[in-house]
Enzyme design. Structure first.
Site, PDB file in Angstrom:
ATOM      1  CG  LEU A  47      -1.779   1.189   1.497  1.00 39.87           C
ATOM      2  CD1 LEU A  47      -3.140   0.751   2.043  1.00 39.87           C
ATOM      3  CD2 LEU A  47      -1.126   2.172   2.465  1.00 39.87           C
ATOM      4  CG  LEU A  48       1.594   5.181  -2.793  1.00 39.45           C
ATOM      5  CD1 LEU A  48       2.066   4.927  -4.200  1.00 39.45           C
ATOM      6  CD2 LEU A  48       0.469   6.160  -2.783  1.00 39.45           C
ATOM      7  CG  ASN A  49      -0.635   6.297   3.511  1.00 40.45           C
ATOM      8  OD1 ASN A  49       0.086   5.322   3.649  1.00 40.45           O
ATOM      9  ND2 ASN A  49      -0.796   7.175   4.464  1.00 40.45           N
ATOM     10  CG  ASP A  50      -0.259  10.772   3.785  1.00 41.06           C
ATOM     11  OD1 ASP A  50      -1.226  10.088   3.452  1.00 41.06           O
ATOM     12  OD2 ASP A  50      -0.144  11.299   4.906  1.00 41.06           O
ATOM     13  CD  GLN A  66       3.559   7.819   5.785  1.00 41.30           C
ATOM     14  OE1 GLN A  66       2.929   7.249   6.643  1.00 41.30           O
ATOM     15  NE2 GLN A  66       4.820   8.164   5.935  1.00 41.30           N
ATOM     16  CE1 TYR A 109       1.853   5.916  11.038  1.00 39.89           C
ATOM     17  CE2 TYR A 109       0.566   7.579  12.189  1.00 39.89           C
ATOM     18  CZ  TYR A 109       0.758   6.265  11.803  1.00 39.89           C
ATOM     19  OH  TYR A 109      -0.154   5.312  12.180  1.00 39.89           O
ATOM     20  NE  ARG A 171      -2.005  11.949  11.822  1.00 38.36           N
ATOM     21  CZ  ARG A 171      -2.987  11.710  12.685  1.00 38.36           C
ATOM     22  NH1 ARG A 171      -2.716  11.542  13.975  1.00 38.36           N
ATOM     23  NH2 ARG A 171      -4.246  11.645  12.292  1.00 38.36           N
ATOM     24  CG  ASP A 172       0.675  14.434   9.050  1.00 44.90           C
ATOM     25  OD1 ASP A 172       1.285  13.387   9.300  1.00 44.90           O
ATOM     26  OD2 ASP A 172      -0.577  14.490   8.948  1.00 44.90           O
ATOM     27  CD  GLU A 227      -5.045  12.623   8.898  1.00 42.63           C
ATOM     28  OE1 GLU A 227      -4.714  11.753   9.700  1.00 42.63           O
ATOM     29  OE2 GLU A 227      -5.482  12.369   7.763  1.00 42.63           O
TER      30      GLU A 227
HETATM   31  C1  FRU Z   1      -2.848  10.992   6.287  1.00 45.84           C
HETATM   32  C2  FRU Z   1      -2.149  10.303   7.445  1.00 45.84           C
HETATM   33  C3  FRU Z   1      -1.186  11.231   8.148  1.00 45.84           C
HETATM   34  C4  FRU Z   1      -0.228  10.274   8.770  1.00 45.84           C
HETATM   35  C5  FRU Z   1      -0.109   9.211   7.710  1.00 45.84           C
HETATM   36  C6  FRU Z   1       0.150   7.827   8.228  1.00 45.84           C
HETATM   37  O1  FRU Z   1      -3.263  10.112   5.319  1.00 45.84           O
HETATM   38  O2  FRU Z   1      -3.093   9.784   8.351  1.00 45.84           O
HETATM   39  O3  FRU Z   1      -1.818  12.116   9.051  1.00 45.84           O
HETATM   40  O4  FRU Z   1       1.012  10.874   9.058  1.00 45.84           O
HETATM   41  O5  FRU Z   1      -1.326   9.231   6.996  1.00 45.84           O
HETATM   42  O6  FRU Z   1       0.360   6.947   7.177  1.00 45.84           O
END
Ligand code: FRU
Length: 485
Positions: A47-50, A66, A109, A171-172, A227
């Site tokens: 999986l890929l996210n941010d 991510q 994160y 975070r972030d 976020e």
């Molecule tokens: C947003 C988030 C961020 C967090 C990250 C974790 O999609 O929830 O706030 O740092 O993804 O993967």
């Protein structure tokens, strides 16, 4: 998704403890997929996210994301590292930043990157569960990356605790420099469950970080958690991009589970940390799957963004194939007459192959750009169909409302819609970047965009339309195909 397989232990297992065959097995499974993309960034496995750490360093573009490589699910997050010479063709350095110490044990994160002297500084959130799934302790941590792309984490956190009045949802960090200071913008939740953006600052990027202020964005409400905040400067305007989870739908309308929003201001007062004359919150993209956008004021003067094609708290059909998510094309932002305009960076043209002979009912190449003008004298429609699934753009007669219909293999074939309305003009043209299961629609040269996944039923796709003008289909390159890698 196999719920029984994904125990808390597996979701949080350190990378070094996974057997090598897990990745090999996933690769073999994914190689059979009909849903992979051809020119969007996607994972090799998992999986890929941010998007994270978007930067220009050592003569190359750098973009991290991510990642959880061991399955199509949100497990223990690391940063996968990609580099590029042109913002279009990316290669994996295979030098990820993985969680491995007491300050990031349960996930590296999201965070950002900044050039300092001849190194790249990464600032991110180390997620730590003090009681698994109950008490979250976020550390804001740092790492240096050298010109060989080797990453060395700092021994101590930069910010060890949330500020007073903020919960573990902190975070972030986005780090930028202004004057003598480095500033970090962080997403936060107050103890009374309000979303907030807080700012820390320091004279030295790798130490002495102190709470500076809450960011004053005007009257809008940031839901229960904001976020991924990003402050960018676009044509002289500060543009704040963020994800206000749970934002009040009465004052800000959105249909996705969580929105990605922005505010344009005339200026920012760095002494009071106040946006000057901020606009109301607007959606950055009005489609189905778009989140956690990260921006970069690039050294060449452009304001660039990359976004996660996906949403939190959502499953996708590709999860069962062992992968999920993608990143958008890199887009350039402009402010035109007070509007934020988004366009794929001009380097995207390097993907263009031949113009197809375009006829109603044609088979649509899996990687293509469909361009058309709107016929203002009647309703317009274009439809991409595949078996019982479809993606349809409907533009209504007065040319001020566009509705996107998606009926894919998810949601029991239910027709889902997203609509946009232009209040101050007509819908004139559309550019639809299509990439097998992903699309990015740019309306009126980027005044509005609608992005998402389309998990179609069949391997063939057909294109039909009524009443649009000057429709043209250009085939785009499949740069992700194994033989061209
Ligand atoms: C947003 C988030 C961020 C967090 C990250 C974790 O999609 O929830 O706030 O740092 O993804 O993967």
């Amino acid at each position: 998704m196999d719920k029984e397989y994904w125990t808390t232990e597996r979701l949080n297992r350190l990378y070094k403890d996974w057997p090598a065959e897990t990745i090999d097995n996933l690769k073999a499974k994914i190689a059979k997929s009909d849903w992979r993309m051809g020119y969007h960034i996607q994972t090799e496995t998992g999986l890929l996210n941010d998007p994270n750490g978007f930067s220009y360093f050592n003569g190359q573009w750098h973009l991290f994301y991510q990642a959880f490589p061991f399955g199509g699910i949100h497990g223990l997050k690391s940063w996968t590292h990609l580099v590029s010479d042109d913002l279009v063709h990316w290669s994996n350095t295979h030098k990820p930043m993985v969680p491995d110490n007491e300050y990031d044990r349960h996930g590296c994160y999201s965070g950002s990157a900044i050039n300092v002297d001849d190194k790249l500084f990464l600032m991110y959130t180390g997620n730590v569960w003090e009681k698994m799934n109950e008490v979250r302790h976020p550390y804001q941590v740092g790492a240096w990356m050298d010109k060989e792309n080797n990453i060395t984490k700092l021994d101590q956190p930069l910010i060890a605790n949330p500020p007073k009045g903020v919960t573990g949802h902190f975070r972030d960090p986005q780090v930028i420099k202004h004057g003598d200071y480095y500033y970090a913008f962080l997403g936060a939740q107050t103890t009374d469950k309000q979303g907030e953006i807080v700012v820390y600052r320091s004279n030295h990027v790798d130490r002495d970080w102190e709470f500076y202020s809450k960011l004053d964005i005007g009257n809008d409400n940031l839901g229960y958690m904001a976020e991924c905040p990003n402050l960018l400067f676009v044509d002289g305007h500060p543009v704040l991009i963020f994800c206000p989870q749970g934002a009040d739908k009465d004052s800000f309308s959105y249909d996705n589970v969580h929105p990605n929003a922005y505010i344009i201001a005339d200026d920012i007062n760095w002494d009071t940390m106040k946006l000057v004359n901020p606009s109301k919150m607007r959606q950055l993209d009005e489609g189905f799957d778009f989140y956690a956008t990260q921006g970069l004021n690039a050294p060449d003067g452009r304001a660039l963004i990359s976004a996660w094609l996906g949403l939190p708290d959502t499953t996708y059909p590709s999860d069962d194939e062992g992968w999920e998510g993608g990143l958008s094309l890199v887009r350039e932002l402009r402010v035109v007459d007070g509007n934020l305009v988004q366009q794929p960076v001009q380097e995207t043209k390097s993907l263009f192959l031949d113009t197809e002979s375009t006829f109603n009912g044609m088979e649509l190449p899996k990687q293509s750009l469909i361009e058309f003008d709107v016929n203002h004298d009647s309703d317009n429609q274009i439809a991409i169909t595949s078996g019982n699934t479809h993606l349809v753009i409907d533009i209504d007669n007065d040319c001020q409302k566009l509705t996107l219909h998606r009926k894919d293999v998810e949601n029991d074939g239910k027709d889902e819609t997203r609509s946009i309305r232009l209040n101050d003009g007509k819908i004139n043209n559309c550019h639809l970047y299509f990439d097998n299961t992903v699309f990015e629609l740019f309306i009126n040269d980027g005044y509005q965009t609608m992005t998402g996944f389309f998990f179609h039923e069949d391997t063939h796709l057909n294109l039909n339309w009524t009443d649009v003008e000057d429709i043209k289909v250009t085939k785009l390159a499949n740069i992700n195909a194994p033989e061209t890698k």
